[in-house]
Each structure stands twice: as structure tokens, then as C-alpha cells.
Design an enzyme around this catalytic site. Structure first.
Site, PDB file in Angstrom:
ATOM      1  N   LYS A   1     -10.290   2.335  21.942  1.00 26.91           N
ATOM      2  CA  LYS A   1      -8.851   2.285  22.227  1.00 26.91           C
ATOM      3  C   LYS A   1      -8.038   2.835  21.047  1.00 26.91           C
ATOM      4  CE  LYS A   1      -9.494  -1.550  25.376  1.00 26.91           C
ATOM      5  NZ  LYS A   1      -8.935  -2.758  25.971  1.00 26.91           N
TER       6      LYS A   1
ATOM      7  N   ASP B   1      -5.023   0.510   1.558  1.00 25.96           N
ATOM      8  CA  ASP B   1      -5.543  -0.851   1.355  1.00 25.96           C
ATOM      9  C   ASP B   1      -6.999  -0.826   0.891  1.00 25.96           C
ATOM     10  OD1 ASP B   1      -3.323  -2.498   1.772  1.00 25.96           O
ATOM     11  OD2 ASP B   1      -3.491  -2.266   3.932  1.00 25.96           O
TER      12      ASP B   1
ATOM     13  N   ARG C   1       4.659 -15.576  15.049  1.00 27.42           N
ATOM     14  CA  ARG C   1       4.937 -14.467  14.135  1.00 27.42           C
ATOM     15  C   ARG C   1       5.022 -13.168  14.901  1.00 27.42           C
ATOM     16  NH1 ARG C   1       3.647 -10.123  11.146  1.00 27.42           N
ATOM     17  NH2 ARG C   1       2.645 -10.160   9.116  1.00 27.42           N
TER      18      ARG C   1
ATOM     19  N   ARG D   1       2.085   4.111  -4.787  1.00 26.78           N
ATOM     20  CA  ARG D   1       1.942   5.523  -4.416  1.00 26.78           C
ATOM     21  C   ARG D   1       2.491   6.500  -5.466  1.00 26.78           C
ATOM     22  NH1 ARG D   1      -1.639   6.725  -0.454  1.00 26.78           N
ATOM     23  NH2 ARG D   1      -1.930   4.783   0.656  1.00 26.78           N
TER      24      ARG D   1
ATOM     25  N   SER E   1       0.829  -1.211   0.000  1.00 26.16           N
ATOM     26  CA  SER E   1       0.000   0.000   0.000  1.00 26.16           C
ATOM     27  C   SER E   1       0.864   1.263   0.000  1.00 26.16           C
ATOM     28  CB  SER E   1      -0.947   0.004   1.203  1.00 26.16           C
ATOM     29  OG  SER E   1      -0.215  -0.050   2.419  1.00 26.16           O
ATOM     30  N   HIS E   2       2.176   1.121   0.245  1.00 25.55           N
ATOM     31  CA  HIS E   2       3.039   2.310   0.315  1.00 25.55           C
ATOM     32  C   HIS E   2       4.328   2.157  -0.488  1.00 25.55           C
ATOM     33  CE1 HIS E   2       0.058   3.057   3.347  1.00 25.55           C
ATOM     34  NE2 HIS E   2       0.337   4.344   3.184  1.00 25.55           N
TER      35      HIS E   2
ATOM     36  N   ASP F   1       8.031  -9.687  10.978  1.00 26.97           N
ATOM     37  CA  ASP F   1       8.510 -10.955  10.397  1.00 26.97           C
ATOM     38  C   ASP F   1       8.135 -11.095   8.921  1.00 26.97           C
ATOM     39  OD1 ASP F   1       9.707 -11.793  12.694  1.00 26.97           O
ATOM     40  OD2 ASP F   1       8.244 -13.356  13.182  1.00 26.97           O
TER      41      ASP F   1
HETATM   42  N1  LIG Z   1       1.887   8.058   5.862  1.00 28.34           N
HETATM   43  C1  LIG Z   1       0.682   7.933   6.382  1.00 28.34           C
HETATM   44  O1  LIG Z   1       0.026   8.916   6.684  1.00 28.34           O
HETATM   45  C2  LIG Z   1       0.101   6.586   6.609  1.00 28.34           C
HETATM   46  C3  LIG Z   1       0.837   5.437   6.380  1.00 28.34           C
HETATM   47  N2  LIG Z   1       0.312   4.214   6.680  1.00 28.34           N
HETATM   48  C4  LIG Z   1       1.135   3.033   6.458  1.00 28.34           C
HETATM   49  O2  LIG Z   1       0.353   1.952   6.024  1.00 28.34           O
HETATM   50  C5  LIG Z   1       1.051   0.762   6.306  1.00 28.34           C
HETATM   51  C6  LIG Z   1       0.085  -0.340   6.618  1.00 28.34           C
HETATM   52  O3  LIG Z   1      -0.535  -0.109   7.875  1.00 28.34           O
HETATM   53  P1  LIG Z   1      -1.531  -1.201   8.461  1.00 28.34           P
HETATM   54  O4  LIG Z   1      -2.452  -1.648   7.399  1.00 28.34           O
HETATM   55  O5  LIG Z   1      -2.096  -0.704   9.720  1.00 28.34           O
HETATM   56  O6  LIG Z   1      -0.525  -2.381   8.753  1.00 28.34           O
HETATM   57  P2  LIG Z   1      -0.858  -3.939   9.050  1.00 28.34           P
HETATM   58  O7  LIG Z   1      -2.162  -4.041   9.754  1.00 28.34           O
HETATM   59  O8  LIG Z   1      -0.670  -4.710   7.813  1.00 28.34           O
HETATM   60  O9  LIG Z   1       0.330  -4.327  10.031  1.00 28.34           O
HETATM   61  C7  LIG Z   1       0.513  -3.616  11.211  1.00 28.34           C
HETATM   62  C8  LIG Z   1       1.677  -4.190  12.004  1.00 28.34           C
HETATM   63  O10 LIG Z   1       1.280  -5.433  12.562  1.00 28.34           O
HETATM   64  C9  LIG Z   1       2.135  -6.480  12.135  1.00 28.34           C
HETATM   65  N3  LIG Z   1       1.304  -7.656  11.946  1.00 28.34           N
HETATM   66  C10 LIG Z   1       0.382  -7.866  10.997  1.00 28.34           C
HETATM   67  N4  LIG Z   1      -0.216  -9.066  11.171  1.00 28.34           N
HETATM   68  C11 LIG Z   1       0.357  -9.621  12.260  1.00 28.34           C
HETATM   69  C12 LIG Z   1       0.191 -10.843  12.950  1.00 28.34           C
HETATM   70  N5  LIG Z   1      -0.701 -11.744  12.560  1.00 28.34           N
HETATM   71  N6  LIG Z   1       0.974 -11.096  14.030  1.00 28.34           N
HETATM   72  C13 LIG Z   1       1.883 -10.189  14.447  1.00 28.34           C
HETATM   73  N7  LIG Z   1       2.091  -9.008  13.832  1.00 28.34           N
HETATM   74  C14 LIG Z   1       1.334  -8.724  12.757  1.00 28.34           C
HETATM   75  C15 LIG Z   1       2.771  -5.989  10.871  1.00 28.34           C
HETATM   76  O11 LIG Z   1       4.015  -6.634  10.654  1.00 28.34           O
HETATM   77  P3  LIG Z   1       4.543  -6.905   9.126  1.00 28.34           P
HETATM   78  O12 LIG Z   1       4.979  -5.567   8.626  1.00 28.34           O
HETATM   79  O13 LIG Z   1       5.644  -7.878   9.266  1.00 28.34           O
HETATM   80  O14 LIG Z   1       3.352  -7.446   8.376  1.00 28.34           O
HETATM   81  C16 LIG Z   1       2.910  -4.494  11.168  1.00 28.34           C
HETATM   82  O15 LIG Z   1       4.033  -4.213  11.915  1.00 28.34           O
HETATM   83  C17 LIG Z   1       2.052   1.104   7.404  1.00 28.34           C
HETATM   84  O16 LIG Z   1       3.352   1.017   6.859  1.00 28.34           O
HETATM   85  C18 LIG Z   1       1.732   2.544   7.761  1.00 28.34           C
HETATM   86  O17 LIG Z   1       2.848   3.330   8.134  1.00 28.34           O
HETATM   87  C19 LIG Z   1      -0.936   4.062   7.196  1.00 28.34           C
HETATM   88  C20 LIG Z   1      -1.691   5.173   7.437  1.00 28.34           C
HETATM   89  C21 LIG Z   1      -1.275   6.523   7.126  1.00 28.34           C
HETATM   90  O1  LIG Z   2      -2.831   4.451   3.689  1.00 30.28           O
HETATM   91  C1  LIG Z   2      -3.097   5.491   4.313  1.00 30.28           C
HETATM   92  O2  LIG Z   2      -3.952   5.520   5.208  1.00 30.28           O
HETATM   93  C2  LIG Z   2      -2.394   6.730   3.962  1.00 30.28           C
HETATM   94  N1  LIG Z   2      -1.222   6.647   3.432  1.00 30.28           N
HETATM   95  C3  LIG Z   2      -0.422   7.727   2.978  1.00 30.28           C
HETATM   96  C4  LIG Z   2      -0.926   9.039   3.439  1.00 30.28           C
HETATM   97  C5  LIG Z   2      -2.396   9.110   3.460  1.00 30.28           C
HETATM   98  C6  LIG Z   2      -3.018   8.012   4.250  1.00 30.28           C
END
Ligand SMILES: NC(=O)C1=CN([C@@H]2O[C@H](COP(=O)(O)OP(=O)(O)OC[C@H]3O[C@@H](n4cnc5c(N)ncnc54)[C@H](OP(=O)(O)O)[C@@H]3O)[C@@H](O)[C@H]2O)C=CC1
Ligand SMILES: O=C(O)C1=NCCCC1
Length: 350
Positions: free
Chosen positions: A238, A195, A310, A59, A54-55, A314
Site C-alpha cells: 500500500k 530519522d 491524538r 538539516r 529530522s527537518h 497534535d
Molecule cells: N523533503 C523530503 O523529500 C522528505 C521530507 N520528509 C519529512 O519528514 C518528516 C517526518 O516524516 P515521517 O517520519 O513519516 O513522519 P511521522 O511518522 O513522524 O508522522 C507522520 C504523520 O503522522 C502523525 N502521527 C504520528 N504519530 C501519530 C499517532 N500516534 N496518531 C496520530 N497521528 C500520528 C504525525 O503528526 P505530528 O506531526 O503531530 O507528529 C504526522 O502528521 C515529514 O515532515 C516529511 O515531510 C520525509 C521524507 C522526504
Molecule cells: O528524511 C528524508 O527522507 C528526506 N528528507 C529531506 C530530503 C531527502 C529525504
């Protein structure tokens, strides 16, 4: 056509330097400074390498349309301010957050090492990327790092009626003896906005509990969420409290915009949130007897002993190892689009 009769999409493989070079040339060709092109390309290529889909290159069109609309300043020169023994601030000048972090990094690191803890407050910045690349390198150097960034209004606070918060991620990295750092990086929304966009593009429904439609009704349809609907925080009240904390620390504390404060309506194509970012870096050698990395290793061993298979991070580390061995997989059509954007394919439409 049934799935069974679909030909698998053609995939090509690039190594990290080749993908970084391609992305750097794209950024340069679309109006960024050489430094910004280098820093963003490095960030985006590493995200793609680790399977942060997703990033990663997903992008690139959003980066380019934001630059083209004049919304983000690709030529900005970050101004680093040495505020106090443990405090660094940067005015990113309406440019990207990552070059601002790069400009302040050495000062932040030396303050954290001498004072034991240092804070970096980035304001007037656009963060459009994964957050883990901002913290993981500190843990590789033996430091603990925590970062928060707010984004754009698309999340309904728990118990409220309309969206206000951004998807507001939190990333944490800590050294661990004999292994890669412990890293997690998570949106405080039930799902990242990126996503939802990917699910829409792929015609997939979302699991329940991710978002609401324009009437505030629960929906699993990504199009309904993106078209006037909104996301929900993860974990109800939360996640909502954590998202509020991100707004306070990434925006109010740094001097950046809250997720609801910027107006990009006059910039068609703008996608990069114009907000702020906070980084807290701790040198654990000053604390706890200086055995932090052994202690974190012990914690993980105990988690594994009770059945954990996990750890956060990982999946990325596994994907990284595979990418280093086989190359970074890219759909051939995607790679062709990237090459056209870099001007490599003179007949390509960019
Ligand atoms: N720039 C911005 O403004 C924004 C950026 N983002 C980015 O979007 C990306 C995705 O976010 P998000 O969808 O919340 O991420 P995920 O829900 O995919 O994962 C969140 C964290 O949980 C871990 N994880 C996932 N599944 C498990 C599991 N079953 N057991 C243990 N750990 C687990 C992941 O590790 P692993 O990486 O190994 O899967 C990761 O560290 C991030 O990189 C975030 O920084 C999101 C919002 C805004
Ligand atoms: O996936 C997200 O949520 C975002 N990623 C980059 C910046 C905007 C929000």
C-alpha cells in the site's frame, strides 16, 4: 558511564524571530540570495519550533554542503508560468523548492479562489525540508491543500530487489472550525531517511521492518541501512503504491526528475534531492454547500467520540505552543555551531 551519571546536555532557548534571523544569516553567508535565505530560514526555524527534528536545524550542514558543492543553486530565480486557468508551473532553476512556491503562491491562491481548484507544478527543484509548512498556511486561509514531493533512491518498492523510490512524503491540510487545521505529513517509507541518520548518530537501533542491509536482509541497524542498504515502504504494497504515485505526480507530471534520475556523484557533499513537487489547492467554498470547516470539525468530534486521543498534527501543535511559551530549545553545542556558521563566533570553526 551509566546514563544516571551523565550530566543533562545544556539547552538554550531562542524565540522564533531570533532563530529565523540566525538561520537567515547562515544561508546568506553561504551563498544564497536574500530571498532564498529568508524563505529557507523561516521554513527551517518553524520546523524546529514544532519539533520536526529530522527537518529542522539538523538539516543545516546538508544545506550548506549541497550549496558548497555547487549541486544546488542558492541564487536561482524561479520562473513562474501561468499555464491555464487552474494550472501554475514553476521552473525553480536548480534552486530550492520553497522559494519557487513563494514566487508562485499569490497566483496559485487567486486561481484556486476563482476556479475552485488550482495545481502548482514545481520542477528543477531541491526539497530538503518537512512538507507540512508548504500546505498548512493554505488551510489557515480556509483552503484544502495536498502536496507531494519525491526525493532520492533509497526505498525498495514492495516485491522488488533493489531501491528505486525516494522516501516521497505526502502532506495534507484542511481547515477545521474553531481549531487549528487538520494536517498530516508523512514519508511513504517506513521511516524518514533523516530519522535513520539521527538514530545512527545517537547509537540507537531501529524497530523491525524499517529497512534492509546491502544484502537485502532485514536489519534494525541504521548504519547498515545507510551504508549500502535501503528502506522499505510503509504498509507493504500500500505504501509502495503511494510512493509510486508520488513519483508520478511530483516528477512525471511536473517535468522534474524521478528519484533515481539525478546523478550527484560528481558533487561530494550534495544531499538535496533534485526532483519536483506538486501542490493541489481547493477552495471548499465552491463545494458541498460551503460548510467544509464545520464538516471537518464534526468529523474530528466523531473520531474523538469513538476514543481517538491524538490527531495527526497534535504533537506539533503542542510543541509549538510550548516553544512559543518557553522558547525553542536547542542543545548548547548545536547553537554554538550555528552561531559559528553565521560568523558570530570569530574563533568558531565554520
Ligand atoms: N523533503 C523530503 O523529500 C522528505 C521530507 N520528509 C519529512 O519528514 C518528516 C517526518 O516524516 P515521517 O517520519 O513519516 O513522519 P511521522 O511518522 O513522524 O508522522 C507522520 C504523520 O503522522 C502523525 N502521527 C504520528 N504519530 C501519530 C499517532 N500516534 N496518531 C496520530 N497521528 C500520528 C504525525 O503528526 P505530528 O506531526 O503531530 O507528529 C504526522 O502528521 C515529514 O515532515 C516529511 O515531510 C520525509 C521524507 C522526504
Ligand atoms: O528524511 C528524508 O527522507 C528526506 N528528507 C529531506 C530530503 C531527502 C529525504
Amino acid at each position: 558511564m551509566s546514563e544516571a551519571t551523565l550530566a543533562p546536555a545544556a539547552v538554550e532557548y531562542l524565540d522564533l524571530p531570533a532563530l529565523t534571523d540566525l538561520l537567515q544569516r547562515i544561508f546568506l553567508r553561504h551563498g544564497t540570495s536574500a530571498t532564498t535565505a529568508r524563505v529557507l530560514a523561516d521554513n527551517c526555524a518553524r520546523a524546529q519550533r514544532d519539533g520536526s527534528h529530522s527537518h529542522g536545524v539538523f538539516r543545516i550542514p546538508g544545506y550548506l554542503s549541497s550549496l558548497a558543492s555547487g549541486w544546488v543553486n542558492g541564487q536561482a530565480l524561479p520562473q513562474v508560468e501561468d499555464v491555464a486557468p487552474g494550472v501554475v508551473a514553476v521552473d525553480a532553476g536548480g534552486g530550492f523548492a520553497q522559494p519557487a512556491l513563494a514566487a508562485a503562491r499569490a497566483l496559485l491562491l487567486s486561481k484556486a479562489r476563482s476556479a475552485g481548484i488550482a495545481v502548482l507544478a514545481i520542477r528543477n527543484s531541491h526539497h530538503f525540508a518537512a512538507l507540512w509548512p508548504d500546505v498548512e498556511p493554505f488551510a489557515e486561509e480556509g483552503l484544502v491543500a495536498l502536496s507531494l514531493v519525491n526525493s532520492m533512491t533509497c526505498v525498495v518498492p514492495h516485491g522488488a530487489q533493489r531501491p528505486l523510490f525516494g522516501t516521497n512524503p505526502i502532506a495534507f491540510a484542511a481547515p477545521r472550525e474553531g481549531a487549528e487545521p487538520i494536517v498530516f505529513d508523512l514519508a511513504t517509507s517506513a521511516i524518514a531517511h533523516g530519522d535513520v541518520q539521527i538514530a545512527k548518530r545517537q547509537g540507537q537501533q531501529l524497530p523491525p521492518g524499517m529497512g534492509v542491509d546491502r544484502d537485502g536482509q532485514p536489519t534494525c541497524d541504521p548504519a547498515a541501512i545507510l551504508d549500502g542498504g535501503a528502506l522499505l515502504p510503509f504498509g507493504g504494497h500500500k505504501g509502495s503504491a503511494l510512493s509510486m504515485m508520488v513519483e508520478l505526480l511530483a516528477a512525471a507530471l511536473t517535468g522534474g526528475n524521478f528519484s533515481f534520475e539525478f546523478d550527484w556523484s560528481q558533487h561530494p557533499g550534495a544531499q538535496t534531492p533534485w526532483t519536483g513537487q506538486l501542490l493541489i489547492v481547493i477552495d471548499p467554498s465552491h463545494l458541498g454547500g460551503g460548510h467544509f470547516a464545520q464538516r471537518s470539525g464534526e468529523l474530528v468530534r466523531q473520531m474523538q467520540a469513538v476514543g481517538l486521543e491524538r490527531m495527526p498534527g497534535d504533537r506539533r501543535y503542542r510543541t509549538r505552543a510550548k516553544s512559543l511559551e518557553e522558547g525553542i530549545p536547542l542543545a548548547a553545542a548545536e547553537l554554538a555551531r550555528l552561531r559559528a556558521l553565521a560568523g558570530d563566533d570569530k574563533t568558531g570553526d565554520d
